[in-house]
Design a protein around this motif. Structure first.
Motif, PDB file in Angstrom:
ATOM      1  N   GLY A 103    -106.190 -44.267 -59.707  1.00 47.20           N
ATOM      2  CA  GLY A 103    -105.322 -43.108 -59.535  1.00 47.20           C
ATOM      3  C   GLY A 103    -103.859 -43.514 -59.502  1.00 47.20           C
ATOM      4  N   GLN A 104    -103.582 -44.621 -58.806  1.00 42.78           N
ATOM      5  CA  GLN A 104    -102.206 -45.124 -58.718  1.00 42.78           C
ATOM      6  C   GLN A 104    -101.678 -45.531 -60.091  1.00 42.78           C
ATOM      7  OE1 GLN A 104    -100.150 -45.048 -56.133  1.00 42.78           O
ATOM      8  NE2 GLN A 104     -98.527 -45.975 -57.320  1.00 42.78           N
ATOM      9  N   ALA A 105    -102.529 -46.167 -60.902  1.00 44.40           N
ATOM     10  CA  ALA A 105    -102.108 -46.577 -62.249  1.00 44.40           C
ATOM     11  C   ALA A 105    -101.787 -45.350 -63.100  1.00 44.40           C
ATOM     12  CB  ALA A 105    -103.200 -47.417 -62.912  1.00 44.40           C
ATOM     13  N   MET A 134    -106.546 -36.811 -57.457  1.00 44.48           N
ATOM     14  CA  MET A 134    -107.010 -37.860 -58.365  1.00 44.48           C
ATOM     15  C   MET A 134    -106.080 -39.055 -58.302  1.00 44.48           C
ATOM     16  SD  MET A 134    -108.649 -35.830 -61.690  1.00 44.48           S
ATOM     17  CE  MET A 134    -107.082 -35.466 -62.390  1.00 44.48           C
ATOM     18  N   GLU A 135    -104.777 -38.798 -58.316  1.00 38.53           N
ATOM     19  CA  GLU A 135    -103.813 -39.902 -58.256  1.00 38.53           C
ATOM     20  C   GLU A 135    -103.879 -40.639 -56.921  1.00 38.53           C
ATOM     21  OE1 GLU A 135    -100.315 -38.452 -61.343  1.00 38.53           O
ATOM     22  OE2 GLU A 135     -99.925 -38.329 -59.191  1.00 38.53           O
ATOM     23  N   LEU A 136    -104.108 -39.898 -55.842  1.00 42.18           N
ATOM     24  CA  LEU A 136    -104.177 -40.504 -54.508  1.00 42.18           C
ATOM     25  C   LEU A 136    -105.578 -41.018 -54.173  1.00 42.18           C
ATOM     26  CD1 LEU A 136    -102.042 -37.866 -52.576  1.00 42.18           C
ATOM     27  CD2 LEU A 136    -101.344 -40.180 -53.255  1.00 42.18           C
ATOM     28  N   GLU A 137    -106.514 -40.793 -55.088  1.00 37.18           N
ATOM     29  CA  GLU A 137    -107.919 -41.167 -54.914  1.00 37.18           C
ATOM     30  C   GLU A 137    -108.483 -40.600 -53.618  1.00 37.18           C
ATOM     31  OE1 GLU A 137    -108.439 -45.381 -55.619  1.00 37.18           O
ATOM     32  OE2 GLU A 137    -107.909 -45.145 -57.732  1.00 37.18           O
ATOM     33  N   LYS A 138    -108.191 -39.346 -53.357  1.00 42.68           N
ATOM     34  CA  LYS A 138    -108.772 -38.617 -52.234  1.00 42.68           C
ATOM     35  C   LYS A 138    -110.112 -38.060 -52.714  1.00 42.68           C
ATOM     36  CE  LYS A 138    -104.955 -36.868 -49.540  1.00 42.68           C
ATOM     37  NZ  LYS A 138    -104.278 -35.616 -49.169  1.00 42.68           N
ATOM     38  N   TYR A 170    -112.120 -45.235 -63.516  1.00 42.21           N
ATOM     39  CA  TYR A 170    -111.908 -44.355 -62.377  1.00 42.21           C
ATOM     40  C   TYR A 170    -113.237 -44.004 -61.712  1.00 42.21           C
ATOM     41  CZ  TYR A 170    -109.708 -40.807 -59.477  1.00 42.21           C
ATOM     42  OH  TYR A 170    -109.239 -40.093 -58.401  1.00 42.21           O
ATOM     43  N   MET A 171    -114.234 -43.666 -62.517  1.00 44.49           N
ATOM     44  CA  MET A 171    -115.525 -43.261 -61.971  1.00 44.49           C
ATOM     45  C   MET A 171    -116.238 -44.430 -61.289  1.00 44.49           C
ATOM     46  SD  MET A 171    -115.422 -40.067 -62.343  1.00 44.49           S
ATOM     47  CE  MET A 171    -117.039 -39.649 -61.699  1.00 44.49           C
ATOM     48  N   ASN A 172    -116.027 -45.655 -61.766  1.00 45.09           N
ATOM     49  CA  ASN A 172    -116.589 -46.820 -61.073  1.00 45.09           C
ATOM     50  C   ASN A 172    -116.042 -46.906 -59.654  1.00 45.09           C
ATOM     51  OD1 ASN A 172    -118.243 -47.684 -63.145  1.00 45.09           O
ATOM     52  ND2 ASN A 172    -116.730 -49.097 -63.989  1.00 45.09           N
TER      53      ASN A 172
END
Length: 184
Positions: A103-105, A134-138, A170-172
């Motif tokens: 998400g950060q990338a 999604m960007e913060l991976e919440k 991302y899904m991994n």
């Protein structure tokens, strides 16, 4: 080169003259794919357009993209602001340095290109809240995996990234988080 020539390049890429570099890249990729393969869009006129004409169109698309990319590079080097964003070489270098799309990338790429989440939301129809999460991976705030994968693919496509590679990475990370949560 005179301004009329650049307007012609924008017309070839089917864009307005104030298009951003990311819009130019997306249009270039779309048109290149459209004229490179048999498409449902070109199927009705397949017999009317010779193979030579397709090659000519592809060359025009390639030239328009290269000239407009050069224009953005020159404008950047002159220090002009506005719509001129990062040149392709800089973006490509940055993207190639990323080993895993997190998400950060995605956020860093989006910011380097100069795209606002609002623009992505309008184009992809993904809620801004989901894009932020999604960007913060919440992960606990995101929709079920099947929808999330689709959202990630759309987001990656908007940024002109490989949707499969980005979604897989991302899904991994998402499944690692989920399996760790289920072990509790």
């Amino acid at each position: 080169m005179i301004e009329e020539d650049y307007n012609n390049y924008f017309e070839i890429l089917e864009l307005p003259p104030d298009a951003s570099l990311s819009e130019i890249r997306r249009s270039y990729q779309y048109l290149k794919e459209l004229y490179s393969v048999e498409s449902i869009v070109t199927l009705p006129v397949e017999e009317d357009v010779s193979e030579e004409r397709k090659i000519e169109i592809l060359q025009q698309i390639e030239e328009a993209y290269n000239r407009l990319s050069d224009l953005f590079e020159k404008e950047k080097n002159k220090g002009h602001g506005g719509k001129t964003r990062l040149i392709d070489k800089d973006i490509d270098e940055f993207i190639s340095s990323i080993t895993t799309f997190s998400g950060q990338a995605l956020k860093q790429i989006r910011e380097k290109i100069g795209i606002d989440l609002y623009d992505i939301s309008l184009e992809t129809k993904i809620r801004i809240r989901y894009l932020e999460d999604m960007e913060l991976e919440k992960y606990d705030s995101l929709p079920p995996a099947v929808y999330l994968r689709g959202y990630i693919c759309n987001y990656a496509s908007y940024l002109s990234l490989d949707p499969k590679k980005v979604a897989d990475d991302y899904m991994n990370r998402y499944y690692e988080w989920k399996s760790g949560r289920e072990k509790r």
